[in-house]
Design an enzyme around this catalytic site. Sequence first.
Site, PDB file in Angstrom:
ATOM      1  CG  PHE A 181       4.875 147.445 178.004  1.00 56.83           C
ATOM      2  CD1 PHE A 181       5.188 146.482 177.054  1.00 56.83           C
ATOM      3  CD2 PHE A 181       3.941 148.412 177.669  1.00 56.83           C
ATOM      4  CE1 PHE A 181       4.586 146.488 175.797  1.00 56.83           C
ATOM      5  CE2 PHE A 181       3.323 148.428 176.421  1.00 56.83           C
ATOM      6  CZ  PHE A 181       3.654 147.467 175.486  1.00 56.83           C
ATOM      7  CB  CYS A 182      10.763 146.852 177.764  1.00 56.29           C
ATOM      8  SG  CYS A 182      11.493 146.693 179.415  1.00 56.29           S
ATOM      9  CB  THR A 183      11.655 141.985 176.660  1.00 57.88           C
ATOM     10  OG1 THR A 183      11.555 142.459 175.321  1.00 57.88           O
ATOM     11  CG2 THR A 183      11.627 140.464 176.668  1.00 57.88           C
ATOM     12  N   GLY A 185      11.807 144.408 181.635  1.00 58.96           N
ATOM     13  CA  GLY A 185      11.739 145.487 182.605  1.00 58.96           C
ATOM     14  C   GLY A 185      12.860 146.506 182.553  1.00 58.96           C
ATOM     15  CB  ILE A 210       6.262 141.385 177.949  1.00 59.80           C
ATOM     16  CG1 ILE A 210       5.994 142.786 177.394  1.00 59.80           C
ATOM     17  CG2 ILE A 210       5.316 140.381 177.288  1.00 59.80           C
ATOM     18  CD1 ILE A 210       6.404 142.954 175.938  1.00 59.80           C
TER      19      ILE A 210
END
Length: 251
Positions: A181-183, A185, A210
Amino acid sequence: MQILNIAAYKFVALDRLPELQAAVLTAAQSRGIKGTVLLAEEGINLFLAAGRADIHDFLAWLRTDARFHDLETKESWSTAQPFRKLLVKVKPEIIRMNHPAIRPSAGRAPAVNATTLKRWLDCGHDDEGRPVVTLDTRNAFEVDVGTFRNAIDWRIDKFTEFPQALLDHRDELQGKTVVSFCTGGIRCEKAAILMQEAGVNHVYQLDGGILKYFEESGHAHFEGECFVFDERRALDPALTPRVHVGALSDT
Protein backbone atom coordinates in the site's frame (compact mmCIF):
# COMPACT_ATOMS: atom_id res chain seq x y z
CA MET A 1 -14.27 23.36 2.97
CA GLN A 2 -14.54 24.96 -0.46
CA ILE A 3 -11.48 23.63 -2.31
CA LEU A 4 -11.70 20.18 -3.89
CA ASN A 5 -8.42 18.26 -3.87
CA ILE A 6 -7.99 15.32 -6.23
CA ALA A 7 -5.32 12.67 -6.60
CA ALA A 8 -5.28 10.35 -9.60
CA TYR A 9 -2.97 8.27 -11.73
CA LYS A 10 -3.18 5.84 -14.60
CA PHE A 11 -0.55 3.64 -16.17
CA VAL A 12 -1.24 3.90 -19.89
CA ALA A 13 1.03 4.22 -22.93
CA LEU A 14 1.42 7.89 -23.87
CA ASP A 15 3.18 9.53 -26.80
CA ARG A 16 3.69 13.10 -28.11
CA LEU A 17 4.29 14.17 -24.54
CA PRO A 18 5.24 17.83 -25.21
CA GLU A 19 1.92 18.36 -27.01
CA LEU A 20 -0.01 16.69 -24.21
CA GLN A 21 1.92 18.73 -21.64
CA ALA A 22 0.96 21.99 -23.36
CA ALA A 23 -2.70 20.99 -23.65
CA VAL A 24 -2.97 19.95 -19.98
CA LEU A 25 -1.22 23.12 -18.84
CA THR A 26 -3.60 25.34 -20.83
CA ALA A 27 -6.68 23.44 -19.67
CA ALA A 28 -5.69 23.63 -16.01
CA GLN A 29 -4.54 27.27 -16.13
CA SER A 30 -7.76 28.42 -17.78
CA ARG A 31 -9.72 26.94 -14.87
CA GLY A 32 -7.54 28.41 -12.11
CA ILE A 33 -6.29 24.99 -11.00
CA LYS A 34 -3.06 24.54 -9.06
CA GLY A 35 -1.00 21.46 -8.23
CA THR A 36 1.19 19.04 -10.13
CA VAL A 37 0.71 16.83 -13.17
CA LEU A 38 3.42 14.36 -14.17
CA LEU A 39 3.45 12.83 -17.64
CA ALA A 40 5.63 10.00 -18.92
CA GLU A 41 5.50 7.33 -21.58
CA GLU A 42 4.12 5.03 -18.86
CA GLY A 43 1.16 7.25 -17.89
CA ILE A 44 -0.13 10.21 -15.88
CA ASN A 45 -0.01 11.16 -12.19
CA LEU A 46 -1.74 14.24 -10.81
CA PHE A 47 -2.48 16.11 -7.60
CA LEU A 48 -4.69 19.16 -8.22
CA ALA A 49 -6.94 21.56 -6.32
CA ALA A 50 -9.53 24.23 -7.16
CA GLY A 51 -13.24 24.85 -6.77
CA ARG A 52 -15.53 21.88 -7.36
CA ALA A 53 -16.88 23.12 -10.71
CA ASP A 54 -13.42 23.88 -12.10
CA ILE A 55 -12.02 20.48 -11.09
CA HIS A 56 -15.00 18.59 -12.51
CA ASP A 57 -14.83 20.60 -15.72
CA PHE A 58 -11.12 19.86 -16.09
CA LEU A 59 -11.70 16.14 -15.49
CA ALA A 60 -14.50 16.11 -18.07
CA TRP A 61 -12.09 17.69 -20.56
CA LEU A 62 -9.28 15.24 -19.72
CA ARG A 63 -11.57 12.22 -20.04
CA THR A 64 -12.45 13.16 -23.62
CA ASP A 65 -9.03 11.65 -24.39
CA ALA A 66 -9.75 7.93 -24.77
CA ARG A 67 -6.59 7.10 -22.84
CA PHE A 68 -8.02 8.77 -19.73
CA HIS A 69 -11.73 8.00 -20.12
CA ASP A 70 -11.74 5.76 -17.03
CA LEU A 71 -9.41 7.85 -14.86
CA GLU A 72 -10.47 7.44 -11.23
CA THR A 73 -9.85 10.10 -8.59
CA LYS A 74 -9.55 10.26 -4.81
CA GLU A 75 -11.19 13.39 -3.38
CA SER A 76 -10.74 15.45 -0.22
CA TRP A 77 -11.54 19.01 0.82
CA SER A 78 -9.70 21.97 2.31
CA THR A 79 -10.63 25.48 3.35
CA ALA A 80 -8.04 27.07 1.07
CA GLN A 81 -5.77 26.28 -1.87
CA PRO A 82 -3.00 23.91 -0.63
CA PHE A 83 -0.75 24.38 -3.68
CA ARG A 84 1.28 27.47 -4.50
CA LYS A 85 1.49 27.02 -8.26
CA LEU A 86 0.67 24.79 -11.20
CA LEU A 87 3.34 22.48 -12.60
CA VAL A 88 2.94 20.14 -15.58
CA LYS A 89 6.12 18.13 -16.11
CA VAL A 90 7.34 15.44 -18.50
CA LYS A 91 9.34 12.78 -16.64
CA PRO A 92 10.99 9.43 -17.45
CA GLU A 93 8.56 7.79 -14.95
CA ILE A 94 5.41 9.04 -13.21
CA ILE A 95 6.76 7.40 -10.06
CA ARG A 96 10.49 6.79 -10.13
CA MET A 97 11.65 3.25 -9.41
CA ASN A 98 14.61 2.96 -11.80
CA HIS A 99 13.35 -0.46 -12.84
CA PRO A 100 12.26 -0.10 -16.49
CA ALA A 101 11.12 -3.72 -16.82
CA ILE A 102 8.20 -2.95 -14.51
CA ARG A 103 5.43 -1.71 -16.82
CA PRO A 104 2.01 -1.67 -15.13
CA SER A 105 0.31 -0.65 -18.39
CA ALA A 106 1.13 -4.15 -19.68
CA GLY A 107 -0.74 -5.80 -16.78
CA ARG A 108 -1.47 -5.10 -13.14
CA ALA A 109 -0.83 -7.24 -10.12
CA PRO A 110 -4.03 -8.41 -8.40
CA ALA A 111 -5.72 -5.70 -6.35
CA VAL A 112 -7.76 -5.86 -3.16
CA ASN A 113 -10.29 -3.18 -2.28
CA ALA A 114 -10.56 -1.38 1.04
CA THR A 115 -13.52 -3.31 2.39
CA THR A 116 -11.89 -6.65 1.64
CA LEU A 117 -8.61 -5.61 3.29
CA LYS A 118 -10.50 -4.44 6.38
CA ARG A 119 -12.29 -7.78 6.57
CA TRP A 120 -9.02 -9.67 6.22
CA LEU A 121 -7.40 -7.56 8.93
CA ASP A 122 -10.43 -8.05 11.17
CA CYS A 123 -10.00 -11.81 10.79
CA GLY A 124 -6.19 -11.89 10.74
CA HIS A 125 -6.16 -13.98 7.57
CA ASP A 126 -7.39 -13.97 3.96
CA ASP A 127 -10.26 -16.00 2.54
CA GLU A 128 -7.99 -19.04 2.17
CA GLY A 129 -6.73 -18.89 5.75
CA ARG A 130 -3.27 -17.44 5.05
CA PRO A 131 -1.93 -14.81 7.45
CA VAL A 132 -2.20 -11.29 5.99
CA VAL A 133 0.54 -8.67 6.26
CA THR A 134 0.51 -5.11 4.97
CA LEU A 135 3.67 -3.71 3.38
CA ASP A 136 4.20 0.05 3.41
CA THR A 137 5.98 1.10 0.20
CA ARG A 138 6.33 4.77 1.21
CA ASN A 139 9.33 6.68 2.50
CA ALA A 140 10.20 6.40 6.18
CA PHE A 141 9.17 9.98 7.03
CA GLU A 142 5.72 9.33 5.55
CA VAL A 143 5.34 6.09 7.51
CA ASP A 144 6.19 7.96 10.73
CA VAL A 145 3.09 10.16 10.29
CA GLY A 146 0.79 7.13 10.17
CA THR A 147 0.44 3.60 8.82
CA PHE A 148 -1.49 0.37 9.27
CA ARG A 149 -1.01 -1.31 12.63
CA ASN A 150 1.88 -3.81 12.44
CA ALA A 151 2.65 -2.88 8.83
CA ILE A 152 6.01 -4.00 7.42
CA ASP A 153 8.24 -0.94 7.07
CA TRP A 154 11.68 -1.32 5.46
CA ARG A 155 12.71 2.25 6.34
CA ILE A 156 13.46 3.31 2.78
CA ASP A 157 14.27 6.96 2.14
CA LYS A 158 13.08 6.97 -1.47
CA PHE A 159 11.15 4.60 -3.69
CA THR A 160 14.20 3.74 -5.79
CA GLU A 161 15.46 1.84 -2.72
CA PHE A 162 12.48 -0.50 -2.73
CA PRO A 163 13.88 -3.11 -5.19
CA GLN A 164 16.99 -3.69 -3.05
CA ALA A 165 14.91 -3.76 0.14
CA LEU A 166 12.76 -6.45 -1.44
CA LEU A 167 15.81 -8.56 -2.25
CA ASP A 168 17.00 -8.18 1.34
CA HIS A 169 13.66 -9.20 2.88
CA ARG A 170 11.96 -11.38 0.25
CA ASP A 171 12.15 -14.62 2.24
CA GLU A 172 10.27 -13.00 5.15
CA LEU A 173 7.19 -12.66 2.94
CA GLN A 174 6.83 -16.27 1.86
CA GLY A 175 3.77 -18.16 3.04
CA LYS A 176 1.81 -14.96 3.69
CA THR A 177 -0.67 -12.87 1.77
CA VAL A 178 1.11 -9.57 1.21
CA VAL A 179 -0.88 -6.38 0.57
CA SER A 180 1.32 -3.50 -0.57
CA PHE A 181 0.00 0.00 0.00
CA CYS A 182 0.91 3.68 -0.41
CA THR A 183 -0.87 7.04 -0.42
CA GLY A 184 -2.95 6.77 -3.58
CA GLY A 185 -1.98 3.45 -5.13
CA ILE A 186 0.76 4.32 -7.61
CA ARG A 187 3.82 3.09 -5.69
CA CYS A 188 2.19 -0.07 -4.38
CA GLU A 189 1.11 -0.94 -7.92
CA LYS A 190 4.70 -1.03 -9.14
CA ALA A 191 5.82 -2.70 -5.91
CA ALA A 192 3.30 -5.53 -6.25
CA ILE A 193 4.42 -6.31 -9.79
CA LEU A 194 8.07 -6.33 -8.70
CA MET A 195 7.27 -8.71 -5.83
CA GLN A 196 5.49 -11.06 -8.19
CA GLU A 197 8.46 -11.07 -10.54
CA ALA A 198 10.77 -11.71 -7.57
CA GLY A 199 8.86 -14.90 -6.78
CA VAL A 200 6.75 -13.75 -3.85
CA ASN A 201 3.44 -15.60 -3.98
CA HIS A 202 0.04 -14.22 -2.94
CA VAL A 203 0.74 -10.52 -3.56
CA TYR A 204 -1.95 -7.84 -3.79
CA GLN A 205 -1.96 -4.06 -4.07
CA LEU A 206 -4.41 -1.93 -2.08
CA ASP A 207 -6.60 -0.42 -4.77
CA GLY A 208 -6.66 3.37 -4.38
CA GLY A 209 -4.15 3.34 -1.55
CA ILE A 210 -4.64 4.82 1.91
CA LEU A 211 -6.85 7.65 0.65
CA LYS A 212 -9.40 5.25 -0.82
CA TYR A 213 -9.18 3.09 2.32
CA PHE A 214 -9.99 6.14 4.48
CA GLU A 215 -12.91 6.95 2.20
CA GLU A 216 -14.40 3.44 2.36
CA SER A 217 -13.21 1.96 5.68
CA GLY A 218 -12.29 4.91 7.89
CA HIS A 219 -9.67 4.50 10.62
CA ALA A 220 -10.00 0.72 11.12
CA HIS A 221 -6.53 -0.81 11.68
CA PHE A 222 -4.81 2.48 10.77
CA GLU A 223 -2.81 4.46 13.32
CA GLY A 224 -2.07 8.16 12.80
CA GLU A 225 -2.64 10.18 9.66
CA CYS A 226 -1.72 9.96 5.98
CA PHE A 227 1.11 12.24 4.86
CA VAL A 228 0.38 14.25 1.71
CA PHE A 229 2.78 16.30 -0.39
CA ASP A 230 1.08 19.69 -0.12
CA GLU A 231 0.47 22.44 2.42
CA ARG A 232 -2.09 20.33 4.34
CA ARG A 233 0.78 18.09 5.53
CA ALA A 234 -1.46 15.11 6.43
CA LEU A 235 -5.07 13.87 6.30
CA ASP A 236 -6.85 12.06 9.11
CA PRO A 237 -9.14 9.08 8.38
CA ALA A 238 -12.04 11.51 7.84
CA LEU A 239 -9.90 13.08 5.07
CA THR A 240 -9.66 16.26 7.13
CA PRO A 241 -6.37 18.22 6.84
CA ARG A 242 -3.99 18.41 9.79
CA VAL A 243 -3.15 22.00 8.75
CA HIS A 244 -6.00 24.28 7.68
CA VAL A 245 -4.01 26.42 5.29
CA GLY A 246 -4.78 30.04 4.77
CA ALA A 247 -4.55 31.85 1.47
CA LEU A 248 -1.25 31.12 -0.24
CA SER A 249 0.72 33.29 -2.60
CA ASP A 250 2.18 32.10 -5.89
CA THR A 251 5.76 32.57 -4.68
